[in-house]
Design a protein around this motif. Structure first.
Motif, PDB file in Angstrom:
ATOM      1  N   LEU A   1       0.805  -1.206   0.111  1.00  0.00           N
ATOM      2  CA  LEU A   1       0.068  -0.246  -0.093  1.00  0.00           C
ATOM      3  C   LEU A   1       0.942   1.348  -0.181  1.00  0.00           C
ATOM      4  CD1 LEU A   1      -2.843   1.382   0.189  1.00  0.00           C
ATOM      5  CD2 LEU A   1      -2.482   0.825   2.697  1.00  0.00           C
ATOM      6  N   SER A   2       1.911   1.140   0.843  1.00  0.00           N
ATOM      7  CA  SER A   2       2.764   2.509   0.945  1.00  0.00           C
ATOM      8  C   SER A   2       3.488   2.615  -0.510  1.00  0.00           C
ATOM      9  CB  SER A   2       3.953   2.190   2.015  1.00  0.00           C
ATOM     10  OG  SER A   2       3.274   2.098   3.311  1.00  0.00           O
ATOM     11  N   ALA A   3       3.922   1.585  -1.209  1.00  0.00           N
ATOM     12  CA  ALA A   3       4.512   1.606  -2.461  1.00  0.00           C
ATOM     13  C   ALA A   3       3.644   2.140  -3.466  1.00  0.00           C
ATOM     14  CB  ALA A   3       5.288   0.262  -2.754  1.00  0.00           C
ATOM     15  N   VAL A   4       2.486   1.784  -3.515  1.00  0.00           N
ATOM     16  CA  VAL A   4       1.427   2.084  -4.550  1.00  0.00           C
ATOM     17  C   VAL A   4       1.046   3.749  -4.252  1.00  0.00           C
ATOM     18  CG1 VAL A   4      -0.985   1.879  -5.313  1.00  0.00           C
ATOM     19  CG2 VAL A   4       0.404  -0.391  -4.713  1.00  0.00           C
ATOM     20  N   LEU A   5       0.842   3.855  -3.063  1.00  0.00           N
ATOM     21  CA  LEU A   5       0.724   5.247  -2.867  1.00  0.00           C
ATOM     22  C   LEU A   5       1.539   6.266  -3.134  1.00  0.00           C
ATOM     23  CD1 LEU A   5      -1.471   5.047   0.468  1.00  0.00           C
ATOM     24  CD2 LEU A   5      -2.278   5.473  -2.050  1.00  0.00           C
ATOM     25  N   ALA A   6       3.096   5.795  -2.615  1.00  0.00           N
ATOM     26  CA  ALA A   6       4.124   6.619  -3.110  1.00  0.00           C
ATOM     27  C   ALA A   6       4.153   6.759  -4.614  1.00  0.00           C
ATOM     28  CB  ALA A   6       5.342   6.006  -2.525  1.00  0.00           C
ATOM     29  N   GLY A   7       3.922   5.654  -5.216  1.00  0.00           N
ATOM     30  CA  GLY A   7       4.057   5.967  -6.883  1.00  0.00           C
ATOM     31  C   GLY A   7       2.920   6.927  -7.288  1.00  0.00           C
ATOM     32  N   ALA A   8       1.862   6.904  -6.818  1.00  0.00           N
ATOM     33  CA  ALA A   8       0.822   7.658  -7.165  1.00  0.00           C
ATOM     34  C   ALA A   8       1.232   9.247  -6.920  1.00  0.00           C
ATOM     35  CB  ALA A   8      -0.278   7.313  -6.730  1.00  0.00           C
ATOM     36  N   ALA A   9       1.539   9.268  -5.711  1.00  0.00           N
ATOM     37  CA  ALA A   9       2.030  10.620  -5.124  1.00  0.00           C
ATOM     38  C   ALA A   9       3.098  11.556  -5.957  1.00  0.00           C
ATOM     39  CB  ALA A   9       2.369  10.881  -3.734  1.00  0.00           C
ATOM     40  N   ALA A  10       4.166  10.604  -6.527  1.00  0.00           N
ATOM     41  CA  ALA A  10       5.013  11.089  -7.473  1.00  0.00           C
ATOM     42  C   ALA A  10       4.506  11.472  -8.677  1.00  0.00           C
ATOM     43  CB  ALA A  10       6.240   9.961  -7.339  1.00  0.00           C
ATOM     44  N   ARG A  11       3.270  11.004  -9.202  1.00  0.00           N
ATOM     45  CA  ARG A  11       2.898  11.074 -10.378  1.00  0.00           C
ATOM     46  C   ARG A  11       1.653  12.210 -10.640  1.00  0.00           C
ATOM     47  NH1 ARG A  11       5.208   6.133  -9.934  1.00  0.00           N
ATOM     48  NH2 ARG A  11       6.291   5.237 -11.751  1.00  0.00           N
ATOM     49  N   CYS A  12       1.161  12.698  -9.639  1.00  0.00           N
ATOM     50  CA  CYS A  12       0.119  13.401  -9.678  1.00  0.00           C
ATOM     51  C   CYS A  12      -0.028  14.787  -8.785  1.00  0.00           C
ATOM     52  CB  CYS A  12      -1.218  12.601  -9.290  1.00  0.00           C
ATOM     53  SG  CYS A  12      -1.391  12.201  -7.536  1.00  0.00           S
ATOM     54  N   GLU A  13      -1.030  15.633  -9.104  1.00  0.00           N
ATOM     55  CA  GLU A  13      -1.209  16.808  -8.280  1.00  0.00           C
ATOM     56  C   GLU A  13      -2.318  16.557  -7.197  1.00  0.00           C
ATOM     57  OE1 GLU A  13       0.627  19.495  -8.975  1.00  0.00           O
ATOM     58  OE2 GLU A  13       1.550  18.322 -10.255  1.00  0.00           O
ATOM     59  N   ARG A  14      -3.262  15.694  -7.560  1.00  0.00           N
ATOM     60  CA  ARG A  14      -4.424  15.443  -6.498  1.00  0.00           C
ATOM     61  C   ARG A  14      -4.663  13.905  -6.508  1.00  0.00           C
ATOM     62  NH1 ARG A  14      -5.107  19.994  -9.168  1.00  0.00           N
ATOM     63  NH2 ARG A  14      -6.211  21.559  -8.105  1.00  0.00           N
ATOM     64  N   PHE A  15      -5.007  13.373  -5.421  1.00  0.00           N
ATOM     65  CA  PHE A  15      -5.316  12.012  -5.482  1.00  0.00           C
ATOM     66  C   PHE A  15      -6.689  11.741  -4.730  1.00  0.00           C
ATOM     67  CE2 PHE A  15      -5.232   7.708  -3.357  1.00  0.00           C
ATOM     68  CZ  PHE A  15      -4.698   6.836  -4.496  1.00  0.00           C
ATOM     69  N   LEU A  16      -7.540  10.745  -5.071  1.00  0.00           N
ATOM     70  CA  LEU A  16      -9.038  10.617  -4.560  1.00  0.00           C
ATOM     71  C   LEU A  16      -9.014   9.090  -4.340  1.00  0.00           C
ATOM     72  CD1 LEU A  16     -11.909  11.236  -3.563  1.00  0.00           C
ATOM     73  CD2 LEU A  16     -12.186  11.650  -6.113  1.00  0.00           C
ATOM     74  N   ALA A  17      -9.471   8.567  -3.022  1.00  0.00           N
ATOM     75  CA  ALA A  17      -9.805   7.217  -3.403  1.00  0.00           C
ATOM     76  C   ALA A  17     -10.884   7.060  -2.519  1.00  0.00           C
ATOM     77  CB  ALA A  17      -8.633   6.441  -2.347  1.00  0.00           C
ATOM     78  N   CYS A  18     -12.050   6.027  -2.891  1.00  0.00           N
ATOM     79  CA  CYS A  18     -13.122   5.583  -2.046  1.00  0.00           C
ATOM     80  C   CYS A  18     -13.055   4.284  -2.034  1.00  0.00           C
ATOM     81  CB  CYS A  18     -14.208   6.009  -3.155  1.00  0.00           C
ATOM     82  SG  CYS A  18     -16.116   5.716  -2.040  1.00  0.00           S
ATOM     83  N   GLU A  19     -13.038   4.025  -0.665  1.00  0.00           N
ATOM     84  CA  GLU A  19     -12.546   2.431  -0.437  1.00  0.00           C
ATOM     85  C   GLU A  19     -13.788   1.955   0.585  1.00  0.00           C
ATOM     86  OE1 GLU A  19     -10.063   0.421  -1.239  1.00  0.00           O
ATOM     87  OE2 GLU A  19      -9.835   1.814  -2.769  1.00  0.00           O
ATOM     88  N   PRO A  20     -13.790   0.502   0.925  1.00  0.00           N
ATOM     89  CA  PRO A  20     -14.828  -0.026   1.991  1.00  0.00           C
ATOM     90  C   PRO A  20     -14.218   0.581   3.231  1.00  0.00           C
ATOM     91  CG  PRO A  20     -13.936  -1.803   0.607  1.00  0.00           C
ATOM     92  CD  PRO A  20     -13.101  -0.447   0.196  1.00  0.00           C
ATOM     93  N   ARG A  21     -15.556   0.903   4.298  1.00  0.00           N
ATOM     94  CA  ARG A  21     -14.913   1.470   5.665  1.00  0.00           C
ATOM     95  C   ARG A  21     -15.165   0.019   6.431  1.00  0.00           C
ATOM     96  NH1 ARG A  21     -14.217   5.686   8.160  1.00  0.00           N
ATOM     97  NH2 ARG A  21     -14.840   5.932  10.450  1.00  0.00           N
ATOM     98  N   ARG A  22     -13.959   0.183   7.194  1.00  0.00           N
ATOM     99  CA  ARG A  22     -13.994  -1.068   8.085  1.00  0.00           C
ATOM    100  C   ARG A  22     -14.903  -0.652   9.559  1.00  0.00           C
ATOM    101  NH1 ARG A  22      -9.027  -0.878   8.917  1.00  0.00           N
ATOM    102  NH2 ARG A  22      -8.871  -1.096  11.174  1.00  0.00           N
ATOM    103  N   SER A  23     -16.210  -0.911   9.196  1.00  0.00           N
ATOM    104  CA  SER A  23     -17.066  -0.322  10.192  1.00  0.00           C
ATOM    105  C   SER A  23     -18.257  -1.567  10.263  1.00  0.00           C
ATOM    106  CB  SER A  23     -17.825   0.622   9.927  1.00  0.00           C
ATOM    107  OG  SER A  23     -18.699   0.439   8.793  1.00  0.00           O
ATOM    108  N   ALA A  24     -18.876  -1.542  11.394  1.00  0.00           N
ATOM    109  CA  ALA A  24     -20.112  -2.367  11.675  1.00  0.00           C
ATOM    110  C   ALA A  24     -21.070  -2.389  10.501  1.00  0.00           C
ATOM    111  CB  ALA A  24     -20.862  -2.469  13.056  1.00  0.00           C
TER     112      ALA A  24
END
Ligand SMILES: C[S@@+](CC[C@H](N)C(=O)[O-])C[C@H]1O[C@@H](n2cnc3c(N)ncnc32)[C@H](O)[C@@H]1O
Length: 253
Positions: free
Chosen positions: A162-185
């Motif tokens: 996850l850190s590697a993917v996000l670092a790769g994204a951060a190096a290539r963009c101006e803005r980043f947006l993710a919508c993921e499952p929430r770990r909730s009841a």
């Protein structure tokens, strides 16, 4: 409603190991479209992408052609719905009328009809078939993007990847947006109830695993490179968890 903070667990999902033409996989990808509707993914993404183009908070707006990349884009159908929502909104702005879109996925899943539907909106969409870990690890001398988006994707990765993917994204963009499952009841309950909408066993199995691998608190921010970025992370709707990052010099999504 929040569950007690159960630790994040990442386990292999069945869909990731089925061939694109496997009938169970095709059925599960159709289920995924309904799951995205239930999760409000199109509204969540388009509501956060809209202000990026119009230049909120007194900062400069983005200009056409906007360069957009989706990570783990699947069949590209979710982003097509987002594109339609943005193009409709964009009648007064050129930015969402002319978009260069790359749809990155490990599997070749985007149909030619989907690409044609993008073209009718003025979006030039191209599949990019590769493993995101290879993309992230490659030298950063290739394409750069105004915005990188991910939906129901980052939860596939345990901490190191996850850190590697996000670092790769951060190096290539101006803005980043993710919508993921929430770990909730509430999300866990929802994932157990997907049989009620006729979801097949692959979808039902993977949905529960996806919630257990989902995010809460600042778990994505903690993996994003801190320097030079502002971040925001929060619950969205009943089942989703949203993370946005923007460079200090750029306006927020
Ligand atoms: C749950 S689906 C989400 C698809 C799409 N974002 C949506 O919301 O409909 C996750 C996608 O990630 C892709 N994927 C999983 N691991 C990947 C990897 N390491 N590199 C690239 N794509 C990957 C899968 O092929 C799948 O299409």
């Amino acid at each position: 409603m929040s569950a007690p903070a159960t630790p994040r667990t990442v386990q292999a999902e069945i869909l990731d190991h089925l061939a694109p033409d496997d009938p169970e996989a095709q059925r599960s990808r159709r289920d995924l479209r309904r799951v995205n509707r239930l999760m409000g993914a199109c509204s969540i993404l388009s509501a956060r992408l809209r202000p990026a183009a119009s230049g909120t908070r007194g900062t400069a707006p983005l200009h056409a052609p906007l360069r957009l990349l989706e990570l783990g884009a699947g069949d590209g159908e979710l982003m097509l719905r987002v594109a339609r929502a943005l193009a409709l909104h964009g009648r007064h702005s050129q930015v969402w009328q002319t978009v260069e879109l790359r749809l990155l996925d490990r599997q070749a899943l985007v149909r030619s009809e989907t690409l044609e539907a993008y073209a009718r909106l003025g979006w030039r969409a191209q599949p990019l078939v590769c493993d995101v870990r290879d993309w992230a690890a490659a030298p950063v001398n290739g394409a750069r993007y105004d915005v990188i988006v991910a939906n129901l994707f980052l939860h596939h990765f345990a901490a190191g990847a996850l850190s590697a993917v996000l670092a790769g994204a951060a190096a290539r963009c101006e803005r980043f947006l993710a919508c993921e499952p929430r770990r909730s009841a509430s999300a866990l309950l929802g994932s157990h109830l997907l049989g009620a909408i006729g979801a097949n066993h692959v979808t039902r199995h993977d949905a529960v695993l996806s919630v257990r691998a989902g995010f809460r608190d600042r778990e994505l921010s903690d993996h994003w490179p801190a320097r030079g970025w502002q971040v925001e992370e929060r619950a969205a709707g009943l089942f989703s968890h949203v993370f946005v990052a923007w460079r200090d010099r750029a306006d927020a999504l």
